[in-house]
Design an enzyme around this catalytic site. Structure first.
Site, mmCIF file in Angstrom:
data_model
loop_
_atom_site.group_PDB
_atom_site.id
_atom_site.type_symbol
_atom_site.label_atom_id
_atom_site.label_comp_id
_atom_site.label_asym_id
_atom_site.label_seq_id
_atom_site.Cartn_x
_atom_site.Cartn_y
_atom_site.Cartn_z
ATOM 1 N N GLY A 199 31.394 1.850 -21.986
ATOM 2 C CA GLY A 199 31.582 3.265 -22.312
ATOM 3 C C GLY A 199 30.256 3.941 -22.646
ATOM 4 O O GLY A 199 29.212 3.601 -22.085
ATOM 5 N N GLU A 204 0.858 -1.190 0.000
ATOM 6 C CA GLU A 204 0.000 0.000 0.000
ATOM 7 C C GLU A 204 0.892 1.238 0.000
ATOM 8 O O GLU A 204 2.094 1.146 0.300
ATOM 9 C CB GLU A 204 -0.893 -0.006 1.248
ATOM 10 C CG GLU A 204 -1.789 -1.241 1.279
ATOM 11 C CD GLU A 204 -2.787 -1.227 2.423
ATOM 12 O OE1 GLU A 204 -2.759 -0.282 3.250
ATOM 13 O OE2 GLU A 204 -3.607 -2.161 2.467
ATOM 14 N N GLU A 212 9.654 -7.418 -3.371
ATOM 15 C CA GLU A 212 9.797 -8.746 -2.734
ATOM 16 C C GLU A 212 10.739 -8.708 -1.532
ATOM 17 O O GLU A 212 11.475 -9.654 -1.279
ATOM 18 C CB GLU A 212 10.295 -9.780 -3.759
ATOM 19 C CG GLU A 212 9.275 -10.129 -4.808
ATOM 20 C CD GLU A 212 8.080 -10.875 -4.239
ATOM 21 O OE1 GLU A 212 8.103 -11.201 -3.046
ATOM 22 O OE2 GLU A 212 7.131 -11.097 -4.987
#
Ligand code: TGC
Ligand code: FAD
Length: 397
Positions: free
Chosen positions: A352, A146, A376
């Site tokens: 690079g 949430e 997770e």
């Protein structure tokens, strides 16, 4: 005793410690099938999907994953594959070698939404959803987080109250993978009896999903907010065997296990890209792979990739023997995500300026891994789980 005259073969740069030689024929077949599918059907498109910041055809993708047999492939019955944990892990590895977002699609469907219904659902719920989800005909999502409850899901505010025989849910879920394309959401809510899971068809009045935009990571994945406003569900929408925070956490173990393998794939892809680049890119008249500093970087990378592969296989074998504790999974998530982040970051630098583009996979993996380190259970949360396991003292609060 080995023959002292026998000369061992030189290590294969693509599998230095020959970790894959430990696989069974069936496991190798799964690896090859998923790797073949991923390189034909996903790799040629993933940079465009990432750049567009979405998956253009999630239903087609779900169907293709269903045909491949990777959705809920480790679950038994209900038209699921019933594969070993190692076979499932290999599928995750090969998908995440292409992109973390694609492994996420499969994790959320199989290890979170399907696994929740499989573990805690009634026969009716399992028969209604699992065969369709395994086939990719229905997409699922898993709503635990949430806006104000991420690492601490026990503090959730989403509430389910009884009204007659119905349940009425109010609350907001955030960062929900596949939320806005799902047919069914497994939503976790606080009730008078503790936290319980609910199976929510997404056409239920009171359910809304809003896409999260402006992500700089996991762009080849759809992330959503779920808003539940007076959402009324019948009595039988609750997952009857779900009880307490341990229920969603046990589903997380399944998805975290897939991540342990998946990030070994992302790391491998970044290492292989670096090796190839170092052999073809010339500066100061030589391939950059001929410089000592580059070789040190390649050595660090190949060690991380092989450590991650061995850790994943070890945890997979424990899981197949029924000996995998959730702290083993925390160990794997903590160690392997960090290893993959190191490899991706060094590989990015080794490329690079080219390394900052989508022409090469390395920065895409590098920024994806920022999400993988967060969802997770963040790196901190898994460090605390390991710390608790080795000291017996909880430091979460
Ligand atoms: P705590 O009191 O420790 O535990 C509550 C109950 O749960 C049990 N438990 C577990 N059970 C199974 N598996 C686990 N990993 C478990 N960890 C704990 C525990 O034994 C206890 O059982 P009981 O019977 O005694 O009640 O709970 P806590 O509130 O202190 O929190 C513990 C903590 C911090 C480890 C946990 O809340 C946590 O893991 N937080 C991280 C949250 C998280 O990972 N959210 C992920 C949301 S889903 C997602 O990110 C999907 S991403 C898409 C993709 O996967 O690709
Ligand atoms: P917070 O918990 O607020 O953490 C902020 C910081 O504080 C972190 O560095 C954390 O490690 C640290 N911290 C927290 N507690 C402690 C502590 N006790 N000690 C030390 N440090 C601490 N969730 C779902 O439910 N379903 C999904 O499908 C899903 N998909 C996602 C997809 C994406 C792309 C992303 C980014 C997230 C997704 N999530 C999903 C949410 C994810 O699980 C959470 O973001 C994660 O659990 C962390 O929560 P948070 O973002 O609220 O961070």
């Amino acid at each position: 005793m080995s023959d002292p005259r026998h000369k061992a073969a030189a290590p294969d740069p693509y599998d230095f410690l020959a970790v894959d030689s430990e696989l069974s024929d069936t496991e190798r077949d799964v690896r090859d099938a998923v790797r073949g599918f991923a390189s034909r059907e996903l790799l040629p498109h993933v940079a465009d999907w990432f750049e567009a910041g979405t998956l253009p055809d999630p239903r087609g993708l779900a169907k293709a994953f269903g045909d491949l047999g990777v959705l809920g492939m480790h679950l038994e019955g209900y038209s699921c594959g019933g594969s070993s944990a190692v076979a499932y892990g290999l599928a995750c590895r090969e998908l995440e070698a292409v992109d973390s977002g694609l492994r996420s699609f499969v994790s959320v469907q199989g290890s979170l939404a399907m696994a929740a219904i499989h573990k805690f659902g009634s026969e009716e719920q399992k028969n209604e959803w699992l065969p369709r989800m395994a086939a990719g005909d229905a997409i699922g999502c898993f709503g635990l987080t949430e806006p104000d409850s991420g690492s601490d899901p026990g503090s959730m505010r989403t509430r389910a109250r009884k009204d007659g025989s119905d349940w009425v849910l109010d609350g907001t879920k955030m960062w929900i993978t596949n939320g806005s394309v799902a047919d069914v959401a497994v939503v976790w809510a606080a009730t008078d009896e503790g936290i319980r899971g609910f199976v929510v068809p997404t056409d239920t009045p009171g359910f809304t999903a809003n896409v999260v935009h402006k992500k700089l990571s996991l762009r080849a994945s759809i992330t959503s907010e779920l808003v539940l406003e007076g959402m009324r569900l019948p009595e039988d929408a609750v997952l009857p065997s779900s009880k307490g925070l341990g229920s969603p956490l046990s589903c997380l173990n399944e998805a975290r296990y897939g991540i342990v393998w998946g990030v070994a794939g992302a790391a491998r892809a970044c290492y292989e890209a670096a090796r190839e680049y170092s052999l073809t890119r010339e500066q100061f008249g030589s391939p950059i792979g001929g410089f000592q500093l580059t070789q040190r970087k390649l050595a660090d990378m190949v060690v991380d990739v092989n450590h991650a592969g061995m850790t994943a296989l070890r945890i997979g074998r424990l899981k197949d023997r029924g000996e995998c504790h959730h702290n083993h999974v925390s160990f794997g998530k903590f160690a392997n995500v960090a290893a993959a982040q190191r490899v991706a970051s060094v590989s990015r630098g080794l490329h690079g300026a080219n390394g900052i583009t989508l022409e090469y996979p390395v920065m895409r993996h590098m920024v994806n891994l920022e999400t993988v380190a967060t969802y997770e259970g963040t790196e901190d949360i898994h460090a605390l789980s390991i710390g608790q396991a080795v000291t017996g003292i909880s430091a979460f609060r």
